[in-house]
Design an enzyme around this catalytic site. Structure first.
Site, PDB file in Angstrom:
ATOM      1  N   GLN A   1       1.363  -9.135  -6.102  1.00 47.10           N
ATOM      2  CA  GLN A   1       0.975 -10.548  -6.214  1.00 47.10           C
ATOM      3  C   GLN A   1       1.960 -11.349  -7.065  1.00 47.10           C
ATOM      4  O   GLN A   1       1.900 -12.574  -7.070  1.00 47.10           O
ATOM      5  CB  GLN A   1      -0.433 -10.680  -6.825  1.00 47.10           C
ATOM      6  CG  GLN A   1      -1.544 -10.144  -5.944  1.00 47.10           C
ATOM      7  CD  GLN A   1      -1.809 -11.004  -4.703  1.00 47.10           C
ATOM      8  OE1 GLN A   1      -1.477 -12.194  -4.659  1.00 47.10           O
ATOM      9  NE2 GLN A   1      -2.410 -10.414  -3.685  1.00 47.10           N
TER      10      GLN A   1
ATOM     11  N   CYS B   1     -17.189  -5.640   2.029  1.00 48.53           N
ATOM     12  CA  CYS B   1     -18.238  -5.084   2.871  1.00 48.53           C
ATOM     13  C   CYS B   1     -17.904  -3.614   3.151  1.00 48.53           C
ATOM     14  O   CYS B   1     -16.931  -3.306   3.814  1.00 48.53           O
ATOM     15  CB  CYS B   1     -18.291  -5.877   4.162  1.00 48.53           C
ATOM     16  SG  CYS B   1     -19.854  -5.674   4.969  1.00 48.53           S
TER      17      CYS B   1
ATOM     18  N   THR C   1      12.967   5.401  11.074  1.00 48.06           N
ATOM     19  CA  THR C   1      13.945   4.371  11.444  1.00 48.06           C
ATOM     20  C   THR C   1      13.647   3.073  10.689  1.00 48.06           C
ATOM     21  O   THR C   1      12.495   2.627  10.654  1.00 48.06           O
ATOM     22  CB  THR C   1      13.888   4.126  12.971  1.00 48.06           C
ATOM     23  OG1 THR C   1      14.189   5.366  13.606  1.00 48.06           O
ATOM     24  CG2 THR C   1      14.867   3.059  13.414  1.00 48.06           C
TER      25      THR C   1
ATOM     26  N   THR D   1       0.839  -1.201   0.000  1.00 47.17           N
ATOM     27  CA  THR D   1       0.000   0.000   0.000  1.00 47.17           C
ATOM     28  C   THR D   1       0.875   1.254   0.000  1.00 47.17           C
ATOM     29  O   THR D   1       0.645   2.188  -0.779  1.00 47.17           O
ATOM     30  CB  THR D   1      -0.933  -0.015   1.231  1.00 47.17           C
ATOM     31  OG1 THR D   1      -1.725  -1.215   1.168  1.00 47.17           O
ATOM     32  CG2 THR D   1      -1.839   1.190   1.266  1.00 47.17           C
TER      33      THR D   1
ATOM     34  N   SER E   1       5.551  -6.673  -1.702  1.00 43.61           N
ATOM     35  CA  SER E   1       5.198  -6.793  -0.280  1.00 43.61           C
ATOM     36  C   SER E   1       5.607  -8.157   0.259  1.00 43.61           C
ATOM     37  O   SER E   1       5.309  -9.183  -0.364  1.00 43.61           O
ATOM     38  CB  SER E   1       3.684  -6.596  -0.156  1.00 43.61           C
ATOM     39  OG  SER E   1       3.303  -6.679   1.188  1.00 43.61           O
TER      40      SER E   1
HETATM   41  N1  PLP Z   1      -1.526  -4.429  -4.372  1.00 43.54           N
HETATM   42  C1  PLP Z   1      -2.016  -5.657  -4.572  1.00 43.54           C
HETATM   43  C2  PLP Z   1      -2.164  -6.179  -5.967  1.00 43.54           C
HETATM   44  C3  PLP Z   1      -2.367  -6.452  -3.475  1.00 43.54           C
HETATM   45  O1  PLP Z   1      -2.854  -7.681  -3.672  1.00 43.54           O
HETATM   46  C4  PLP Z   1      -2.210  -5.924  -2.171  1.00 43.54           C
HETATM   47  C5  PLP Z   1      -2.633  -6.710  -0.994  1.00 43.54           C
HETATM   48  O2  PLP Z   1      -3.512  -7.540  -1.058  1.00 43.54           O
HETATM   49  C6  PLP Z   1      -1.665  -4.636  -2.018  1.00 43.54           C
HETATM   50  C7  PLP Z   1      -1.346  -3.918  -3.143  1.00 43.54           C
HETATM   51  C8  PLP Z   1      -1.432  -4.053  -0.667  1.00 43.54           C
HETATM   52  O3  PLP Z   1      -0.313  -4.659  -0.085  1.00 43.54           O
HETATM   53  P1  PLP Z   1      -0.043  -4.600   1.498  1.00 43.54           P
HETATM   54  O4  PLP Z   1      -1.009  -5.536   2.130  1.00 43.54           O
HETATM   55  O5  PLP Z   1       1.366  -5.044   1.668  1.00 43.54           O
HETATM   56  O6  PLP Z   1      -0.232  -3.182   1.915  1.00 43.54           O
END
Ligand code: PLP
Length: 404
Positions: free
Chosen positions: A177, A347, A235, A70, A197
């Protein structure tokens, strides 16, 4: 329990946890401190950058650690806008991006950015001809995901990157992903920014990275200290970064190379971004389970509609609509049988909104609400797939009967 929600998150691998522990208890120094204890942390951060850079064919100083996908997506889009707004205020993305990209785009629209949201076809693929037509003299960024988190469709990233490069436009890809599942070569695909991530590939939660090519002149969007060469204040999460590196090492082979070997390599050689043999086998296993699950569901559950591309899809992704049922009800009933899955809806303030991805591929709101996503991991077995098909068929049948 049968865990089939690996796209949501994965179990942290034991070697990942083990690699992190000393950085909580012994090597807890601040990576910014000059004494030896701090130096150990700093070296661990530098090593992790080298490792990750090696998997992408990038330079270590092009890797910036973040709190996850994110933050990486937010940073990429907002910072490109800030740095390039004098050049133009037009961004191109797609209708099937993750909300970390879509909601950031909505925010940028309020700042005066114009955003083109490309359509996708019935399989979830972006049309590169539509992309070419959408490019304008004031386009500063194309942001298209590598792989979709709901339906698993893999975008033609190389083609998109070439188009962006030919027009001198920056290309960001949300590879949250895909990184850890597939080999990715940023140079060959002309990727300027890439989000990843840790928790999606057996790494820790709350840590990820943004690859920023030297070409992209973007600044920090976190203000504070001078960490990450002034581009990401705060940090460093050293245990998380070390764990992320360990998760990367489980997957990619370039990390077998030592620090110095990677440095000596030319750009072309550097991209040794293949998967290690063990990971290739794991991926093959996931792909086999995926195709087995898809074919059994299609044969045994009447009216089941596969969502996403049949072959250009993530190895562990299965997503079906079962018209006549509510996905949420199926999920609850699967949970009662110890099966963790996910639905094609979210939701929001008490109402169930159908997934924007499923609507974009042409599913009706009712079909979208009936979707179930099953995402597989290496620990899943064929026997588990048999149980899941049996339960799904029973539950879908029962719900449909009760509606008659
Ligand atoms: N982008 C995609 C395609 C994702 O599938 C996700 C999480 O499901 C994210 C961004 C967000 O990643 P994070 O959970 O590390 O913030």
């Amino acid at each position: 329990m049968i865990y089939l929600d690996h796209a949501a998150t994965t179990k942290t691998a034991p070697e990942v946890v083990e690699s992190m522990l000393p950085y909580f208890t012994e090597c807890y120094g601040n990576a910014g401190s000059i004494y030896k204890l701090g130096n150990e942390s700093r070296m661990a951060v530098i090593r992790a950058k080298e490792t990750i850079a090696g998997t992408l064919g990038a330079e270590a100083n092009e890797i910036y650690f973040t709190s996850g996908g994110t933050e990486s997506d937010n940073w990429a889009l907002k910072a490109v806008y800030e740095a390039y707004r004098d050049k133009g205020r037009h961004i191109i993305t797609s209708k099937v991006e993750h909300h970390a990209v879509l909601h950031t785009c909505e925010y940028l629209e309020k700042q005066g950015v114009e955003v083109t949201y490309l359509d996708v076809d019935g399989d979830g693929l972006v049309d590169v001809e539509q992309l070419k037509r959408a490019i304008r003299p004031d386009t500063i960024l194309i942001s298209i995901m590598y792989a979709n988190n709901e339906i698993g469709t893999l975008q033609p990233v190389k083609e998109i990157g070439e188009i962006a490069a030919n027009h001198g436009i920056l290309f960001h890809t949300d590879a949250v992903q895909a990184y850890g599942q597939l080999p990715i070569d940023v140079a060959a695909c002309h990727i300027d920014l890439l989000s990843a991530s840790g928790h999606k590939f057996n790494g820790p939660k709350g840590v990820g990275f943004l690859y920023i090519s030297k070409k992209a002149k973007i600044r920090s969007f976190m203000h504070g200290g001078q960490q990450e060469r002034g581009r990401r204040a705060g940090t460093e999460n050293v245990p998380g970064i070390v764990g992320l590196e360990a998760a990367v090492k489980r997957v990619y082979c370039s990390v077998e190379d030592s620090f110095d070997e990677i440095k000596r390599k030319t750009q072309e050689e550097k991209c040794s971004c293949s998967l290690i043999a063990k990971r290739e086998k794991e991926i093959e296993h996931e792909r086999m389970l995926r195709d087995y699950l898809i074919s059994r569901i299609e044969q045994e559950i009447p009216g089941a509609m596969l969502n996403g591309h049949r072959t250009k899809r993530l190895p562990g992704n299965v997503n079906f609509s079962f018209p006549g049922v509510e996905g949420e009800s199926v999920l609850i009933m699967l949970d009662m049988q110890g099966i963790c899955a996910s639905s094609g809806s979210a939701c929001t303030s008490g109402s169930i909104d159908p997934s924007h991805v499923l609507l974009a591929i042409g599913r009706s709101p009712e079909e979208a609400r009936s979707a179930i996503r099953l995402t597989l991991g290496v620990e899943n077995t064929k026997e588990e797939m048999d149980i899941v098909v049996g339960e799904l068929a029973r539950i879908v049948g029962k719900i449909r009967e009760s509606r008659l």
